[in-house]
Design a protein around this motif. Structure first.
Motif, mmCIF file in Angstrom:
data_model
loop_
_atom_site.group_PDB
_atom_site.id
_atom_site.type_symbol
_atom_site.label_atom_id
_atom_site.label_comp_id
_atom_site.label_asym_id
_atom_site.label_seq_id
_atom_site.Cartn_x
_atom_site.Cartn_y
_atom_site.Cartn_z
ATOM 1 N N ASP A 11 0.886 -1.297 0.053
ATOM 2 C CA ASP A 11 -0.260 -0.156 0.072
ATOM 3 C C ASP A 11 0.985 1.240 -0.079
ATOM 4 O OD1 ASP A 11 -2.934 1.195 0.466
ATOM 5 O OD2 ASP A 11 -1.696 2.266 1.470
ATOM 6 N N HIS A 12 1.615 1.407 0.909
ATOM 7 C CA HIS A 12 2.650 2.379 0.832
ATOM 8 C C HIS A 12 3.854 2.002 1.879
ATOM 9 C CE1 HIS A 12 0.256 3.192 4.540
ATOM 10 N NE2 HIS A 12 1.239 3.476 4.994
ATOM 11 N N VAL A 13 4.967 3.079 1.711
ATOM 12 C CA VAL A 13 6.255 2.814 2.543
ATOM 13 C C VAL A 13 5.909 4.144 3.264
ATOM 14 C CG1 VAL A 13 8.514 2.884 2.638
ATOM 15 C CG2 VAL A 13 7.458 1.429 0.873
ATOM 16 N N ILE A 57 4.298 6.924 -0.883
ATOM 17 C CA ILE A 57 5.127 7.109 0.054
ATOM 18 C C ILE A 57 4.403 7.940 1.147
ATOM 19 C CG2 ILE A 57 7.293 8.049 0.883
ATOM 20 C CD1 ILE A 57 8.320 7.392 -1.945
ATOM 21 N N GLU A 58 4.580 7.541 2.355
ATOM 22 C CA GLU A 58 3.856 8.322 3.444
ATOM 23 C C GLU A 58 4.945 9.207 4.272
ATOM 24 O OE1 GLU A 58 2.213 5.921 6.739
ATOM 25 O OE2 GLU A 58 0.334 7.206 6.459
ATOM 26 N N LEU A 59 4.856 10.170 4.282
ATOM 27 C CA LEU A 59 5.600 11.191 5.445
ATOM 28 C C LEU A 59 4.852 11.136 6.541
ATOM 29 C CD1 LEU A 59 7.083 13.714 2.819
ATOM 30 C CD2 LEU A 59 8.111 11.593 3.141
ATOM 31 N N HIS A 81 10.151 4.210 8.044
ATOM 32 C CA HIS A 81 9.570 3.909 9.220
ATOM 33 C C HIS A 81 8.760 2.557 9.361
ATOM 34 C CE1 HIS A 81 6.401 4.241 12.443
ATOM 35 N NE2 HIS A 81 7.518 4.510 13.254
ATOM 36 N N HIS A 82 8.087 2.330 8.179
ATOM 37 C CA HIS A 82 7.373 0.856 8.174
ATOM 38 C C HIS A 82 6.939 0.780 6.639
ATOM 39 C CE1 HIS A 82 4.080 4.249 8.451
ATOM 40 N NE2 HIS A 82 3.415 3.473 7.722
ATOM 41 N N ILE A 83 6.533 -0.372 6.751
ATOM 42 C CA ILE A 83 6.000 -0.855 5.115
ATOM 43 C C ILE A 83 4.778 -1.293 5.323
ATOM 44 C CG2 ILE A 83 7.077 -3.339 5.267
ATOM 45 C CD1 ILE A 83 7.680 -2.936 2.244
ATOM 46 N N VAL A 131 5.506 -3.512 10.478
ATOM 47 C CA VAL A 131 4.582 -3.955 9.233
ATOM 48 C C VAL A 131 3.348 -3.384 9.709
ATOM 49 C CG1 VAL A 131 3.468 -5.782 7.852
ATOM 50 C CG2 VAL A 131 5.793 -5.766 8.395
ATOM 51 N N GLU A 132 2.637 -2.682 8.772
ATOM 52 C CA GLU A 132 1.270 -2.107 8.696
ATOM 53 C C GLU A 132 0.491 -3.020 7.810
ATOM 54 O OE1 GLU A 132 1.007 2.118 7.441
ATOM 55 O OE2 GLU A 132 -0.987 2.290 8.549
ATOM 56 N N LEU A 133 -0.766 -3.092 8.327
ATOM 57 C CA LEU A 133 -1.881 -3.632 7.144
ATOM 58 C C LEU A 133 -2.770 -2.562 6.978
ATOM 59 C CD1 LEU A 133 -2.454 -7.098 9.246
ATOM 60 C CD2 LEU A 133 -0.878 -6.681 7.349
HETATM 61 CO CO CO Z 1 1.379 3.969 7.002
#
Ligand code: CO
Length: 139
Positions: A11-13, A57-59, A81-83, A131-133
């Motif tokens: 979904d994003h990094v 990409i999420e800042l 920070h996360h994927i 890891v984020e879902l």
């Molecule tokens: Co996120």
């Protein structure tokens, strides 16, 4: 038996930054536009997205000195920070992760950016990668 469940994709990094405004200027120099920031009080962050082709990409900028991203910046500095894995059904995804023995940071989904529903797995069970879902809101 091998699990049949799988994420739909990335979904994003997520990248931790001290300032979305400062980072946006850097990305602008690279020809990349950063979207408007959104406050996510549950996470104590402001989040802004970059869309680069199929990749987002999420800042993440902390809203104050407390919270996981603020602590991450103190401990590790700015950086990845996360994927985030895109999932069709986050309740089912969490059930699967729990069944496979992962510790969960979030037992139940909570609200993420753009009205998505999100949950994090514990990085101690994922070799140091948070890891984020993410189940995106129906558009
Ligand atoms: Co996120």
């Amino acid at each position: 038996m091998a699990a049949r469940w799988r994420p739909e994709g990335i979904d994003h990094v997520g990248i931790a930054v001290r300032s979305i405004a400062v980072s946006s200027r850097l990305y602008a120099q690279l020809g990349v536009e950063v979207g408007p920031p959104e406050h996510l009080p549950d996470d104590a962050v402001s989040a802004a997205f970059i869309v680069l082709g199929a990749v987002r990409i999420e800042l993440l900028e902390p809203l104050g000195p407390e919270g996981p991203v603020a602590r991450f910046l103190v401990r590790r500095g700015e950086g990845i920070h996360h994927i985030a894995f895109a999932v069709g059904d986050i309740v089912q995804a969490l059930e699967h992760a729990r069944h496979e023995g992962f510790r969960l940071i979030d037992d139940v989904p909570r609200r993420g950016a753009h009205n998505s529903r999100v949950a994090f797995l514990h990085p101690k069970d994922t070799h140091g990668v948070l890891v984020e879902l993410v189940e995106r809101a129906a558009s």
